[in-house]
Design an enzyme around this catalytic site. Structure first.
Site, PDB file in Angstrom:
ATOM      1  N   SER A 164      -6.236   2.320  -2.226  1.00 38.65           N
ATOM      2  CA  SER A 164      -7.434   1.662  -2.747  1.00 38.65           C
ATOM      3  C   SER A 164      -7.962   0.701  -1.692  1.00 38.65           C
ATOM      4  O   SER A 164      -7.257  -0.215  -1.274  1.00 38.65           O
ATOM      5  CB  SER A 164      -7.110   0.895  -4.034  1.00 38.65           C
ATOM      6  OG  SER A 164      -6.661   1.771  -5.046  1.00 38.65           O
ATOM      7  N   SER A 202       0.842  -1.186   0.000  1.00 39.76           N
ATOM      8  CA  SER A 202       0.000   0.000   0.000  1.00 39.76           C
ATOM      9  C   SER A 202       0.883   1.243   0.000  1.00 39.76           C
ATOM     10  O   SER A 202       1.766   1.401   0.845  1.00 39.76           O
ATOM     11  CB  SER A 202      -0.899  -0.002   1.237  1.00 39.76           C
ATOM     12  OG  SER A 202      -1.677   1.169   1.281  1.00 39.76           O
ATOM     13  N   GLY A 203       0.646   2.115  -0.968  1.00 34.32           N
ATOM     14  CA  GLY A 203       1.452   3.324  -1.100  1.00 34.32           C
ATOM     15  C   GLY A 203       2.626   3.194  -2.046  1.00 34.32           C
ATOM     16  O   GLY A 203       3.416   4.121  -2.187  1.00 34.32           O
TER      17      GLY A 203
END
Length: 1014
Positions: A237, A177-178
Site C-alpha cells: 500500500s 511492508s509485506g
C-alpha cells in the site's frame, strides 16, 4: 558459577596466609610437626571444599537443565495460544513459540491484549471461509477458540452491540511492508460485511447486500490505484487508509467511508530498481482489448519509461476485476474509459524527453519521437499540443508589486520536473476523485448510522538505500502509532497501577517521545525547519540545511550524521531502527509546487473529467498571492492528528503483522528478522506486562453493575448520590466522592470474598492494616478500580453464572407456580360452569319427564275411572245372569253373536265371537260374557292363545271357566292367578313393558300391566 569463584578465592587466600605464617619464624621441630599436621589437615579441607564446589557446580548445571526442561517443553510450544503463558517470558521463548506454531501451520497467536499474525506467504484453505466466520460469530465465548483475526473482529462487534464505552471501535493493523496488513484488512471487511448484514425484511436485506458488495468492491479499486510492487512486497500500500464501517442501532452495516493519507504520487514518475509503478498501469497494458489499445494508442511494441518491469506477472494484474468493481460502485463504462484514457496519456507523457539547447537563452528541444508522444498525449488529454509544449519548456515569472509577467526558458532539468509535476498532479486528482466517488457511493447519511468500526491500514516502517521525504513521513506516522500503542497499553497501564496504589515492579519499555520531538516538536524540529525553508522562497542548499539541523537539534540523542555519504544525509533513530535520510530534494518535495500555468492548461481541456478535477483549483490559485504556503508535511501532520484524535476516542484493537522473511518465501522463518520486528513493535514489553500484571481493570461502579448480584439481596449496598455516597455527602464535594468510593470498595471486597469463598483480598485502600499484603496473585482492589487476572475473571463469571442460574430458577418456580394456580382457577371456574349447565340440563330433562308422566297419569286415571264406573255398573246388575250383548264405547271388542249359558246351565245356540288381537288385555277386561269360545283365524294364533290361557281340551266344545265362579266373585276386575302378557310390536304407552317376561313371584291383574312402569 558465583559459588565456585568465591570458593576459589577463599582457597587462594587460605594458601597465602599459610605460606606467610610459615615464612615469618622458624618453628621448633615439635612446632614443625604440628605445623605439618595442620597443613595436611588444611590441605584435606581445601581438597574437600574443591570437591564440594565442583559437585555443587555440577548440581547447579543439572538443576538449571531440569528447570529449563520443566519451564520450556519445546515439543508443546506450538500448543500455547497466548505468548504470556510461556515460561519464562523472554524474547527467546517467545521466538521459539512463534517458530513452533509457524511450523505447525498456526499463524495467529495472542500476546496479551495484542494479536500476532505471521504471514505464511501461501494460500491456506478454509482459514477465512464463511463457515469459520459463522463459527466465531455464533460462539458465546469466541476467545476460547483458536487465535484468529476474527476474534478481534467479533470482540469489537460485540462491544458495539453491548454499547460498551467507548462504543466506537478501531482495529489497528500494523507491521512492516509485506507483513500482511492489506490482506488482514480485507479479511476484516469481509467478516463485518458478512455478520452485520442480517435483516428480517427482504427489502432491507437487498439494500444491505448492495452496500456490502460496494464496500468489498472498493478494495480492488483502491488497491489498483494505490498499491504497487516494492522490494519487500508485491502488493504494498502506497497510501494510508482508514475505513469506517457504519452501523445503525441494530448493528447492521448501512454504509462506509474511506479516508486516505499521503499517496506516494512520486511513484508515478520515479520507481526504484526492481520496483514497479501502480498496478493500474500494468492492468491497462495487459488486460485491455485490441480495440481499447487502439482507442488509447497503446501498441504492444512500445516501451514506456514509467512502466518498468512490465514483464513480471502478478496476481494483482487483473484488469477485468478492477473494471467490474468500478461498475458495481457506480462508475459507468463511459467514465471508466475517460479515466483509462487519461492514464494512457500519462504513460505517453513519460516518454517525452528533452535535450539541452545550444544557447541557454533558448528553450529545450524535442526529438521526433518525443514530438510523436507529445501529440498522442495531447490528443488523449484533449489539450492543445502547442500550449502543452510551451508550458513545459517555458516558465512564467511574476515579479514586483505590479505582478509583471516574465517568460524564461527552462533548463533540461526544470523541463523534466515540470513534466513530472504535470503527471503527478493529474494522477493525484484522479485518485482523490475516485475516493470521493466511492464515499458517495457507499457512505450513508449521518442520521442512518450511530456507531462505527474503523479499520486502519497504514504503510509499515520503511528503510531503503535512499530515503527521502516520503519515508520520513511514513516512519513518522508509524512512530505516532507506536506511541499510541505504548501510551494505551504499556505506559498507561503502569501509571494506572501506581496511581491505584498497586506495588509494581516497572518494566522498562521503549519510549519514542524523543524521536517524535525531533521530527514534529515545537518550537524547533525537522518539520518546522523544512516548512521555514519553503516559506523563505529561496534556493535550497542541502549543506546549509544540514548545518541548521546540527545547530538546532544537536542535543537530541535520536539525531546523528552519516559521514560516509557524499551528499548530505542525517540519521534518525526510530523505534524500529536507524534510517538515513537524503536531504537533497527534500525541500522541493515538501513544497510540491504546481505551476499555475499547468493548472490553467488542464482547465482548458475538452475532457469533462479533467475539467471537473481542476475546476476548484482555479479559485484557490487566483487568491493565492503571498498567502501562507501549505506544505506536504503540514497537510500530512494535520491529517495524522485528526486520525489520532479518532483513535484516542475509540476502543483500539491491535494486530501486529510479522514478516517471517524478507524474500516473501512460504514457510520460511528467519529468527533474526522476526526478533527485530518483535522488539520494534513492543511485543516483548506487552507480554511482560500482561503476564506479570492485571490485564482486566474495572471501575468499582462497573464492577458492581455486573457482579453485584453475587451478593445476597439482604447484603447489597445502596448506591446513591455520588458514586454510592448519600445525598448528604454529595454536597461535600470531594469528601462525598471518597466516601462513595470507600463504600463501593467495601462492597467489591465483599463480593470478591464471596467469590473466593472467604479468601483474603489484597488492598491498599485507606483504612487497611499495614501488615496486610498489598498484592495478590488474582485480584487487587485499588482506590477507584479493581485489577484482576484472567483467572479471577473466569472465577467471577462462573460464580455470576451460578447466581444467575439460581435467580432464573427462582423466577421459573414463581412463574410456574403462577401458571399452575392460574390453571387451577380456570379449571375450577370451568368445572363450576359445566356443573351449572349440566344441572340446568338435568333439571330441564327431569321437568320434561315429569310433565310427560303427569300426562300419562292423567290419561290413565281418566280411563281407570271410566273402567271403575263400568265395573260398578256391572256388579250392580248381576242378580240374574242373562245373555247380553254389550258394546262398550271405545272397547276393541265388537258385539257379535256368541254363546251364553242360561240359568239352568243349558248352553244355547253358539255363534263365534271374534276377539281382536290388539290390545288383548283390554279386550279381555272389556269382554261382557262370562264364558266364551275363542276362535281365531289361523292355527298358530289359536294354539298360542290356548297355551297362554291353559284351556282344557275337550272333544267337541271348549269351555273356559274363570276364577270368578270358584271364588264367588262375579267381576271382571278380580285378579287371575297368573299374569298374561302379550308382546306386541308397539306399546300404546310410553312406559309399558315392551319386552314382557314371566315373573313367577308376582301376581298382578290386567289393570296393573299398564301401571307397572308408570
Amino acid at each position: 558459577m558465583a559459588a565456585s569463584s568465591s570458593n576459589k578465592s577463599w582457597n587462594n587466600s587460605t594458601f597465602t596466609n599459610g605460606h606467610e605464617v610459615g615464612s615469618r619464624a622458624k618453628p621448633s621441630s615439635r612446632d614443625s610437626e604440628l605445623r605439618q599436621g595442620q597443613n595436611s589437615t588444611l590441605q584435606k579441607k581445601v581438597n574437600g571444599f574443591k570437591k564440594q564446589a565442583q559437585s555443587h557446580h555440577t548440581t547447579l548445571d543439572l538443576l538449571e537443565g531440569e528447570v529449563k526442561a520443566f519451564l520450556i517443553d519445546e515439543d508443546e510450544l506450538h500448543t500455547f495460544d497466548d505468548l504470556t503463558k510461556v515460561n519464562p517470558v523472554t524474547t527467546t521463548t517467545v521466538l521459539k513459540c512463534l517458530h513452533a506454531r509457524y511450523s505447525a501451520d498456526v499463524f495467529y497467536t495472542h500476546a496479551g491484549c495484542t494479536l500476532v499474525a505471521v504471514n505464511p506467504f501461501k494460500h491456506v484453505p478454509c482459514l477465512y471461509s464463511l463457515e469459520v466466520m459463522k463459527e466465531y460469530h455464533v460462539d458465546p465465548q469466541p476467545q476460547d477458540l483458536k487465535p484468529h483475526i476474527f476474534i478481534l473482529a467479533e470482540q469489537a462487534y460485540r462491544n458495539v452491540q453491548g454499547q460498551v464505552e467507548p462504543v466506537n471501535q478501531s482495529l489497528i493493523v500494523s507491521g512492516e511492508s509485506g507483513a500482511g496488513k492489506t490482506w488482514t484488512s480485507r479479511c476484516l471487511m469481509k467478516y463485518y460485511a458478512t455478520v452485520a448484514a442480517s435483516s428480517s425484511s427482504q427489502k432491507c436485506q437487498d439494500m444491505i447486500e448492495r452496500i456490502e458488495r460496494r464496500v468489498l468492491e472498493s478494495n480492488p479499486v483502491m488497491e489498483a490505484f494505490g498499491n504497487a510492487r516494492t522490494l519487500r512486497n508485491n502488493n504494498s500500500s502506497r497510501f494510508g487508509k482508514y475505513i469506517q464501517l457504519q452501523l445503525n442501532r441494530s448493528q447492521q452495516l448501512v454504509g462506509a467511508s474511506i479516508q486516505t493519507y499521503l499517496l506516494e504520487k512520486t511513484r508515478v514518475t520515479c520507481q526504484a530498481a526492481s520496483e514497479r509503478n501502480f498496478h493500474i498501469f500494468y492492468q491497462i497494458m495487459k488486460g485491455a482489448t485490441e480495440q481499447e489499445r487502439l482507442q488509447w494508442k497503446l501498441p504492444g511494441e512500445v516501451q514506456f519509461c514509467w512502466l518498468p518491469n512490465a514483464d513480471q506477472k502478478l496476481e494483482e494484474d487483473s484488469f477485468e476485476v478492477t473494471k467490474d468493481a468500478m461498475l458495481h460502485l457506480g462508475i459507468t463504462s463511459r467514465m471508466q474509459r475517460q479515466i483509462f484514457r487519461i492514464l494512457a496519456g500519462l504513460l505517453h507523457l513519460g516518454n517525452i524527453q528533452f535535450s539541452a539547447p545550444a544557447n541557454e537563452s533558448q528553450p529545450c528541444e524535442l526529438d521526433a519521437q518525443s514530438k510523436g508522444y507529445l501529440q498522442t498525449m495531447a490528443a488523449l488529454l484533449k489539450v492543445p499540443q502547442e500550449e502543452v509544449l510551451a508550458q513545459l519548456l517555458v516558465r512564467t515569472i511574476r515579479a514586483g508589486r505590479q505582478q509583471q509577467v516574465f517568460m524564461k526558458p527552462c533548463s533540461q532539468t526544470e523541463c523534466g520536473m515540470r513534466r513530472d509535476c504535470l503527471a503527478k498532479v493529474i494522477y493525484a486528482k484522479v485518485f482523490d476523485w475516485l475516493v470521493t466517488f466511492i464515499n458517495g457511493s457507499i457512505c450513508a447519511n449521518s442520521s442512518r448510522w450511530s456507531n462505527f468500526i474503523g479499520l486502519l491500514d497504514v504503510y509499515g516502517f520503511e528503510s531503503f538505500v535512499l530515503n527521502n521525504l516520503e519515508q520520513l513521513c511514513i516512519n513518522y506516522a508509524n512512530e505516532k502509532l507506536q506511541q499510541h500503542f505504548v501510551a494505551h497499553y504499556l505506559k498507561a497501564q503502569q501509571e494506572e497501577y501506581a496511581a491505584e496504589g498497586l506495588e509494581w515492579s516497572f518494566v522498562s519499555y521503549q519510549d519514542n517521545q524523543s524521536c517524535l520531538d525531533l521530527i514534529e516538536g515545537s518550537p524547533t524540529s525537522i518539520f518546522s525547519l523544512l516548512n521555514e525553508e519553503c516559506r523563505l522562497n529561496r534556493l535550497f542548499d542541502a549543506k546549509q540545511f544540514k548545518t541548521r539541523l546540527e545547530k538546532a537539534l544537536s542535543s537530541n540523542a535520536c539525531l546523528s550524521w552519516d559521514k560516509f555519504r557524499e551528499s548530505p544525509h542525517f540519521i534518525v533513530s526510530h523505534y524500529a531502527g536507524t534510517v538515513s535520510y537524503q536531504i537533497e530534494g527534500m525541500m522541493e518535495k515538501n513544497k510540491d509546487p504546481v505551476p499555475l500555468e499547468l493548472i490553467q492548461l488542464l482547465q482548458k481541456s475538452q475532457d469533462s473529467l479533467l475539467q471537473d478535477l481542476f475546476v476548484e483549483q482555479k479559485e484557490q490559485n487566483d487568491n493565492r498571492g503571498q498567502s501562507k504556503v501549505i506544505t506536504v508535511v503540514s497537510k500530512f501532520k494535520s491529517s495524522l492528528e485528526s486520525l489520532m484524535h479518532i483513535l484516542h476516542s475509540t476502543t483500539p484493537h491491535y494486530t501486529r503483522c510479522i514478516k517471517p522473511n524478507s524474500d516473501c518465501r512460504p514457510m520460511t522463518f528467519k529468527k533474526e528478522e522476526v526478533i527485530t520486528q518483535l522488539e520494534a513493535c513492543g511485543i516483548v514489553e506487552t507480554i511482560n506486562i500482561s503476564a506479570a500484571g492485571f490485564p482486566i481493570r474495572l471501575p468499582y461502579q462497573s464492577f458492581m453493575d455486573r457482579y453485584g448480584l453475587i451478593q445476597n439481596p439482604q447484603q447489597l449496598y445502596p448506591v446513591s448520590g455520588v458514586n454510592g455516597a448519600s445525598p448528604a455527602k454529595k454536597k461535600r464535594g470531594l469528601g462525598a466522592v471518597e466516601a462513595g468510593e470507600d463504600a463501593l470498595g467495601s462492597a467489591v471486597r465483599d463480593i470478591i470474598n464471596v467469590a473466593t469463598s472467604g479468601q483474603a483480598v489484597s488492598s491498599t485502600v485507606r483504612g487497611q492494616p499495614e501488615n496486610k499484603p498489598s498484592s495478590s496473585l488474582l485480584v487487587h482492589c485499588g482506590k477507584t478500580k479493581i485489577f484482576m487476572t484472567h483467572s479471577m475473571l473466569e472465577l467471577l463469571e462462573s460464580v455470576r453464572s451460578k447466581a444467575l442460574s439460581r435467580r432464573a430458577f427462582c423466577i421459573q418456580r414463581c412463574w410456574r407456580r403462577y401458571l399452575r394456580r392460574k390453571q387451577a382457577r380456570q379449571q375450577r371456574a370451568a368445572t363450576r360452569i359445566q356443573a351449572v349447565v349440566r344441572s340446568w340440563l338435568t333439571r330441564r330433562w327431569i321437568a320434561r319427564r315429569h310433565k310427560a308422566a303427569q300426562v300419562i297419569q292423567r290419561a290413565w286415571k281418566t280411563w281407570r275411572t271410566l273402567m271403575d264406573a263400568l265395573a260398578a255398573a256391572e256388579l250392580d246388575n248381576t242378580t240374574e245372569i242373562e245373555e247380553q250383548l254389550v258394546s262398550v264405547q271405545g272397547s276393541p271388542v265388537r258385539a257379535v253373536k256368541g254363546f251364553t249359558q242360561s240359568s239352568a246351565g243349558t248352553p244355547q245356540a253358539r255363534e263365534p265371537m271374534v276377539v281382536w288381537s290388539w290390545p288383548f288385555g283390554l279386550a279381555l277386561s272389556s269382554a261382557p260374557c262370562l264364558s266364551m269360545t275363542v276362535t281365531a283365524s289361523g292355527l298358530q294364533k289359536v294354539m298360542s292363545l290356548l297355551a297362554c290361557l291353559k284351556l282344557s281340551f275337550r272333544n267337541a266344545n271348549y269351555k273356559v271357566e274363570t276364577n270368578q265362579f270358584s271364588q264367588g266373585v262375579a267381576s271382571v276386575r278380580a285378579q287371575p292367578q297368573e299374569t298374561i302378557k302379550l308382546h306386541l310390536r308397539r306399546s300404546p304407552l310410553l312406559y309399558a313393558d315392551v319386552c314382557p317376561g314371566k315373573k313367577s313371584d308376582l301376581i298382578t291383574g290386567y289393570n296393573q300391566i299398564l301401571l307397572e312402569k308408570a
